[in-house]
Enzyme design. Structure first.
Site, short mmCIF file in Angstrom:
data_model
loop_
_atom_site.label_atom_id
_atom_site.label_comp_id
_atom_site.label_asym_id
_atom_site.label_seq_id
_atom_site.Cartn_x
_atom_site.Cartn_y
_atom_site.Cartn_z
N ASN A 9 0.64 -1.20 -0.27
CA ASN A 9 0.21 0.32 0.20
C ASN A 9 0.71 0.77 -0.34
O ASN A 9 0.92 1.80 0.86
CB ASN A 9 -1.33 -0.16 1.34
N TRP A 10 0.97 2.06 -1.14
CA TRP A 10 2.08 3.30 -1.30
C TRP A 10 1.99 3.97 -0.68
O TRP A 10 2.11 5.61 -0.41
CB TRP A 10 2.14 2.87 -3.20
N LYS A 11 0.06 4.16 -0.17
CA LYS A 11 -0.62 5.43 0.20
C LYS A 11 -0.30 6.74 -0.52
O LYS A 11 -0.57 6.97 -1.94
CB LYS A 11 -0.13 6.07 1.89
N HIS A 94 -9.74 1.03 4.34
CA HIS A 94 -8.33 0.90 5.49
C HIS A 94 -8.59 1.69 6.34
O HIS A 94 -9.11 2.86 6.23
CB HIS A 94 -7.04 1.96 4.17
N GLU A 96 -7.59 4.55 7.63
CA GLU A 96 -6.84 5.52 7.51
C GLU A 96 -8.45 6.54 6.65
O GLU A 96 -8.24 7.96 7.29
CB GLU A 96 -5.73 5.91 6.46
N GLU A 165 -5.90 -5.81 10.31
CA GLU A 165 -5.06 -3.95 10.22
C GLU A 165 -5.05 -3.93 11.47
O GLU A 165 -5.78 -2.33 11.94
CB GLU A 165 -4.42 -3.91 9.49
N GLY A 171 2.30 1.69 10.46
CA GLY A 171 3.09 2.85 10.25
C GLY A 171 3.56 3.37 11.78
O GLY A 171 3.87 4.71 12.27
N SER A 209 3.07 -2.37 10.02
CA SER A 209 4.55 -2.39 10.18
C SER A 209 5.89 -3.63 9.91
O SER A 209 6.07 -4.49 10.59
CB SER A 209 5.05 -2.08 11.81
N GLY A 230 2.84 -1.29 4.57
CA GLY A 230 2.44 0.34 3.82
C GLY A 230 4.34 1.43 3.59
O GLY A 230 4.83 0.55 2.28
N GLY A 231 4.61 1.11 5.03
CA GLY A 231 5.87 1.79 4.70
C GLY A 231 7.28 0.97 4.24
O GLY A 231 7.82 1.61 3.44
C1 PEP Z 1 -0.86 0.21 5.96
O1 PEP Z 1 -1.25 0.88 5.60
O2 PEP Z 1 -2.00 -0.78 5.65
C2 PEP Z 1 0.27 -0.61 6.18
C3 PEP Z 1 0.14 -1.87 7.13
O3 PEP Z 1 1.09 0.07 7.45
P1 PEP Z 1 2.04 0.11 7.38
O4 PEP Z 1 3.33 -0.97 7.32
O5 PEP Z 1 3.21 1.72 7.34
O6 PEP Z 1 2.33 0.03 8.97
#
Ligand code: PEP
Length: 247
Positions: A9-11, A94, A96, A165, A171, A209, A230-231
């Protein structure tokens, strides 16, 4: 046994140049991947990424879809439009989106319906906040979030991907332990089993994470069928390490 799915997920990150560099590194490094791979990219880059990953192991994903089919909804992107760009997966709900855009369980369920109707696999995100976990409400929260999607989608529920999640792990660098994650995944699997005879087909991803160091242990759990990343999906070596840990 089904292949695991690793979805990035590039956000709201990227640029034409950065995407090109990241994708070239992923395409070069993921040729022997044993799992399914996808990248969920910002809408303006769908055309670029579609072209870049065409014919490769990497599938294209979007990060959101409108709950409406067509019409006067300025700024929205419909499922049919995503389909036009070869989108295979779309994140819905998601945390967010739920947190910053007030998306409700009912809206998330409708979005999943729209995606399915367009031939796109929704990746339905569920997860509890830290306060909810500390109040012992984890199970109740994720079951409520998934129940809305099951209710709206009936027998098609076996066609969705679910992503657990925990909001407190997204994050933040805090990861759910493999045991904590497996516990919730087992709850979700049981809920799916009550709704469909094909619950074992459903990928239940862990997200929060996930990184090169913790992926193998998480992905070894019986009900963890992949990761939503994500990251670490923005750094080719890290994302490739996670892909290498999957089967
Ligand atoms: C996400 O945004 O779906 C996510 C899992 O982010 P991160 O891996 O950065 O926690």
């Amino acid at each position: 046994m089904k292949k695991q799915l690793i979805a990035g997920n590039w956000k709201m990150n990227g640029s034409l140049a950065a995407n090109e560099a990241l994708l070239q590194a992923l395409l070069a490094g993921a040729t022997s991947a044993k799992c399914l791979v996808a990248v969920c990219v910002p809408a303006p880059y769908l055309a670029q990424v579609q072209q870049c990953v065409a014919g490769s192991i990497i599938d294209l994903g979007a990060q959101d879809v409108s709950q409406h089919e067509v019409g006067a909804f300025t700024g929205e992107v419909s499922a049919a439009m995503l389909r036009d760009f070869g989108v295979r997966y779309c994140l819905v709900g998601h945390s967010e989106r739920r947190q910053y855009h007030g998306e409700t369980d009912a809206e998330v369920a409708t979005k999943a319906q729209r995606a399915l109707a367009a031939g796109i696999t929704p990746i339905v995100c569920v997860g509890e906040t830290l306060a909810q976990r500390e109040a012992g409400q984890t199970e109740e929260v994720v079951k409520r979030q998934l129940a809305a999607v099951i209710h709206a989608n009936g027998h098609c529920i076996s066609e969705v991907v679910v992503a657990y999640e925990p909001v407190w792990a997204i994050g933040t660098g805090k990861t759910a332990s493999a045991e904590q994650a497996q516990q919730v995944h087992a709850v979700l699997r049981k809920q799916l089993q009550a709704a469909t005879a094909h619950a074992d087909r459903v990928h239940i991803l862990y997200g929060g994470s996930m990184n090169a160091a913790n992926a193998a242990e998480l992905l070894a759990q019986p009900d963890i069928d992949g990761g939503l990343v994500g990251g670490a999906a923005l750094k080719a070596p890290d994302f490739l390490s996670i892909i290498a840990a999957a089967h």
